[in-house]
Design an enzyme around this catalytic site. Structure first.
Site, PDB file in Angstrom:
ATOM      1  N   SER A 127     -10.021  -0.651   7.082  1.00 45.41           N
ATOM      2  CA  SER A 127      -9.434  -0.444   5.752  1.00 45.41           C
ATOM      3  C   SER A 127      -8.730  -1.653   5.140  1.00 45.41           C
ATOM      4  CB  SER A 127      -8.458   0.733   5.788  1.00 45.41           C
ATOM      5  OG  SER A 127      -9.170   1.943   5.759  1.00 45.41           O
ATOM      6  N   LYS A 151       0.845  -1.198   0.000  1.00 45.56           N
ATOM      7  CA  LYS A 151       0.000   0.000   0.000  1.00 45.56           C
ATOM      8  C   LYS A 151       0.878   1.245   0.000  1.00 45.56           C
ATOM      9  CE  LYS A 151      -3.981   1.909   2.576  1.00 45.56           C
ATOM     10  NZ  LYS A 151      -4.851   1.703   3.755  1.00 45.56           N
ATOM     11  N   SER A 201      -9.773   1.678   2.873  1.00 45.65           N
ATOM     12  CA  SER A 201      -8.883   2.424   2.009  1.00 45.65           C
ATOM     13  C   SER A 201      -7.858   1.558   1.274  1.00 45.65           C
ATOM     14  CB  SER A 201      -8.144   3.490   2.820  1.00 45.65           C
ATOM     15  OG  SER A 201      -7.295   2.902   3.787  1.00 45.65           O
TER      16      SER A 201
END
Lengths: 498, 99
Positions: free
Chosen positions: A177, A78, A153
């Site tokens: 997330s 990420k 997210s």
């Protein structure tokens, strides 16, 4: 046709010389090249670095150096996790062109076990969002339906694993997330116990909640990845000084989950819960019963207050953490003739709308005159939520619930309705506030062909139990069924062209 | 809790953000809606409840205060939007003295 090799299989094959790391990494890069024009899971692909590293691993294997739990395994990271000399932007304009001079703790650990970083994945800016649309890049699409969000997210990481581009992706979870995008994309996502994994090198959103965890195709791979990234790191004073078990993702107690007590919290099955989600999760629970678990009803009475407490605490911490972006030391700087407007302009141009909204909210909650009524009150309610879990775990070993109130929704929906969007986190936020480990496991599909996730929550530091139950369930079932539809379409188009 | 435009401007000032005048109203309405939602917390009596600050550490964590290797200056400076010699460069902070 895409194969679905697990990380365990890849590492075994590279170790035994059955496949080279270069072959594995080339295949991963080829899939990214082929699918990502439509999926937009990656914001940066580092092909040259990945191939060079794969060659280094192959040379080491040839010399007989075959240690490494993740030998030759391609991993996506990420974009809010620092990777040395590789762009790390947290999907924010304010960090455009930022290249960290160091690796996050989790990256050091991955590299130390022979993993190969292939690129950085898309997300909501700084982790603030649950659709991966609040990004400075093109929004990520759900591999099961490109008109739908992948969740967020960590949407890029979940989509990359779902599409078979990588077997392991790192995500981060502050209020759901990792778990919610894993559910929306039909993959496995683990939020470890707060403190299980060092946050050193993670771009901070809400420091008392943030946690890094793996997104994988199945629970045994999540266990393997956790074993690599977990453990004490003195550079994060909140990382726990507790031994890391050799998580193997095997079903607990000699191959079965027989005798485990599953708690079903009645507050997590409200009347307005999506019917297909409720049915799939209940079916998942009866699947666990068939494997020998028993089910008890439990109550987490402060569940309905969790969203309010979370959306005070997280923005408050964010407003403080994001004060460092000032246009002076790194990141984007706006043109300006005095320091004050340099700060204001750099921040106003650099942060997107949701980040600005949360900074405003957090600044308010911490400001003089409102601190006790909002921030302190929320921290007290957090204690009540924690106590709910402590009490419930006196009556059961694990808690099972839906991950989200519905399945992946259309792109663009609720973007201008923050409260409606926040309420989507209702089932993931409580475990975050309590610090408990929780995994999202696919448990069914909607009539429209979208995955549904089931959440398995455990007591603190019981990741082995959580993943063991998830692995036993996955071994006995087959969710989600087959290859995501958008990937199948791309494959059949390219098949027709050949 | 009532949020007016004046309060929105004040928070923006504290947060070092510039909310354009035509966006103030939207921000005001959204903050108002969110804060109204938070009001449910007042249903709970928390007078006897301690706050949770961090999960496992109830006190500060200390380490030995010793000299450690750090980056050479040029490394962080390479990330600076503007630098001069071994300094981060900003617009002038102090007023020029009048002659």
């Amino acid at each position: 046709m895409i194969s679905t090799a697990t990380a365990r299989r890849i590492a075994g094959d590279v170790r035994s010389g059955k496949r080279t790391a270069r072959e594995v990494v080339e295949e991963s890069l080829a899939r990214i090249e082929k699918y990502d024009g439509e999926i937009h899971a990656f914001v940066h692909v580092c092909s040259d670095e990945a191939l060079a590293r794969a060659d280094g691993i192959d040379a080491a294997v040839a010399r007989g150096e075959t240690d490494g739990l993740l030998l030759g395994v391609p991993v996506a990271v990420k974009d809010n996790i620092c990777t040395r000399n590789i762009p790390t932007t947290a999907a924010s304009r304010i960090l455009e062109n930022y290249r960290p001079p160091y690796d996050a703790h989790v990256i050091e650990r991955l590299l130390g076990e022979g993993a190969v970083i292939v690129g950085k994945t898309n997300q909501d800016e700084f982790g603030m969002g649950s659709t991966s649309q609040y990004t400075v890049y093109e929004a990520t699409r759900n591999p099961w339906n490109s008109g739908r969000v992948p969740g967020g997210s960590s949407g890029g990481s979940a989509a990359a694993v779902a599409a078979g581009m990588v077997p392991i992706a790192l995500g981060t979870d502050t209020g759901g997330s990792i778990r919610q995008p894993a559910a929306f994309c039909g993959v496995t996502g683990l939020k470890p116990t707060y403190g299980r994994v060092s946050r050193y090198g993670l771009i901070a959103f809400a420091s008392s909640l943030d946690q890094i965890g793996p997104i994988t195709a199945d629970a045994p791979d999540a266990a393997l990845a956790l074993r690599v990234i977990a453990g004490r790191d003195e550079r994060d004073s909140t990382s726990a000084d507790k031994k890391v078990p050799a998580y193997d993702g095997k079903p607990v107690s000699g191959g079965s989950i027989e005798g485990l007590k599953i708690g079903l919290p009645l507050e997590y099955f409200p009347d307005n819960l999506d019917g297909e989600v409720a049915a799939a999760v209940r079916l998942g629970v009866s699947g666990l019963e068939k494997l020998g678990a028993s089910v008890v009803e439990v109550s987490l009475p402060h569940t309905r207050y969790a969203i309010a407490a979370y959306y005070i605490i997280a923005p408050a911490e964010a407003s403080s953490n994001l004060a460092r972006y000032d246009g002076v030391h790194y990141g984007r700087r706006a043109e300006s003739h005095d320091v004050r407007s340099l700060y204001v302009r750099s921040r106003s141009e650099g942060f997107g709308p949701e980040v600005q909204r949360r900074i405003m909210l957090g600044t308010f909650a911490l400001s003089s005159g409102y601190y006790d009524a909002y921030y302190l009150k929320a921290q007290k309610v957090r204690t009540l939520v924690r106590r709910d879990f402590e009490k419930a775990f006196e009556r059961c070993d694990l808690i099972v619930s839906p991950v989200a109130p519905g399945s992946a929704f259309p792109l663009g929906k609720w973007l201008d309705d923050p409260i409606r969007m926040y309420l989507g986190d209702v089932f993931t936020v409580p475990a975050s506030l309590a610090g408990c480990p929780a995994v999202s496991v696919p448990c069914g599909m909607t009539g429209d062909g979208l995955p549904i996730g089931m959440q398995v929550i455990g007591p603190e530091f019981r990741e082995g139990l959580v993943l063991g139950a998830a692995a036993a369930y996955q071994k006995a079932t087959d969710h989600p069924a087959g290859i995501p539809s958008e990937i199948r379409k791309i494959e059949s188009r390219s098949g027709a062209n050949n | 809790m009532k949020i007016d435009k004046q309060l929105v401007r004040k928070i923006a000032l504290l947060a070092r953000l510039e909310i354009p005048e035509d966006k103030i109203e939207t921000m005001q309405a959204q903050l108002q809606e969110i804060l109204s939602y938070f009001e449910m917390l007042s249903e709970l009596d928390t007078s006897e409840v301690p706050p949770t600050v961090f999960q496992h550490t109830s006190s500060s964590v200390f380490r030995e205060d010793c000299v450690r290797e750090s980056y050479p200056q040029h490394i962080p400076l390479e990330q600076a939007p503007e630098s001069h010699l071994e300094y981060f460069r900003t617009p002038r902070v102090v007023e020029e003295e009048s002659p």
